[in-house]
Design an enzyme around this catalytic site. Sequence first.
Site, short mmCIF file in Angstrom:
data_model
loop_
_atom_site.label_atom_id
_atom_site.label_comp_id
_atom_site.label_asym_id
_atom_site.label_seq_id
_atom_site.Cartn_x
_atom_site.Cartn_y
_atom_site.Cartn_z
N PRO A 80 0.84 -1.21 0.00
CA PRO A 80 0.00 0.00 0.00
C PRO A 80 0.87 1.25 0.00
O PRO A 80 1.97 1.26 0.55
CB PRO A 80 -0.80 -0.13 1.30
CG PRO A 80 0.04 -1.00 2.18
CD PRO A 80 0.75 -1.95 1.27
N CYS A 81 0.38 2.30 -0.64
CA CYS A 81 1.17 3.54 -0.70
C CYS A 81 0.46 4.70 0.00
O CYS A 81 0.84 5.85 -0.20
CB CYS A 81 1.49 3.90 -2.15
SG CYS A 81 0.04 4.38 -3.12
#
Length: 359
Positions: A80-81
């Site tokens: 995830p960013c």
Amino acid sequence: MIFNAIDLFCGAGGLSLGFQQAGFNIIVGVDNEPAALETFEYNHKGSVGLNADLSQQETFDLILKTAGDKKIDVIIAGPPCQGFSLTGPRNFDDPRNKLYLAVIEMVKQYKPKGFIIENVPGMATMYKGQVKDEVLRRFDEIGYNIACQILKACDYGVPQMRKRLVFMGVRKDIGEPHFPKPSFGPETDRPYRTCRDAISDLPTRESEFGENSDSYNGPAITEYQKLMRGDCSVLSNHVATNHKQFVKETIALVPEGGNYKNLPEGIGESRNFHMAWTRLNGNAPARTVDTGHRNLFHYELNRVPTVRENARIQSFPDNFVFKGTRTKQDRQVGNAVPPLLGQALAEELLKIIAKEGNL
């Protein structure tokens, strides 16, 4: 020679299934969602699903222990960013970015021949591209040639317009990364696969709401349907949603390919955002499959697609069974990398790392 891969943030295992279809051996999948790991292990026979924290060194050690004497040739991951949207490129090492940092650290420690990291297209332009550039810089520093590109799933035979930002890294002593050319679409002699191509052979379930269908009711019609069926004889995850009457009546007013803008004034106004009341266009690739928000409806029937219909649109074969509750199944399908996109990436990476001298 068969190459070994590990899948970080594996979810149900769409990306690793693509790699498996390309001939890779998937050793381990790591995630923190039990239902997704159950799905992963059920469909990746011989692979181990680990429920572990990828920000901890003991997880790295556990992966190596699980791999045993098998060398880790390739790492695939979808970290995830979200943290970057809060911290920015100057705070790349902020703890909120620990999961992305864990992938970089894992590549640094394991020294695989190559890796694939996928993420949302928006990461490419986050902070005017500075986050993307920092990812490229860090992998370059630890000895990898790396490139990134936004790919469209429909270009690789997936009946869906989904876009993903993909990083491909290759160890500098091995070669340069390059991305697969489209095999479908305007650059080729093969038209995009459509929603009808994908799911028109599946039972409509119009009068069997809430029940699972265990068999097909006719032959496969298209080449894609034959591909998805393979030698499968049992149809799983094909349960229809029985919507409230007003929902069915509202959906019925939306033409194929239309949305809330096509509704008469005063109807359906409880949902008026850009994806509301969207009906698929059966003669085109689907919009991006969501995680079960019930805003995307069948091109012909007055209901949301079943898990199996969405799985077909994502290019999961019919013998791939999703575990957990319906809500969790929807999330697994919607969050997955389309396996056919994963396969195209895997085959391209394989061309690079399998050259004589790189074994």
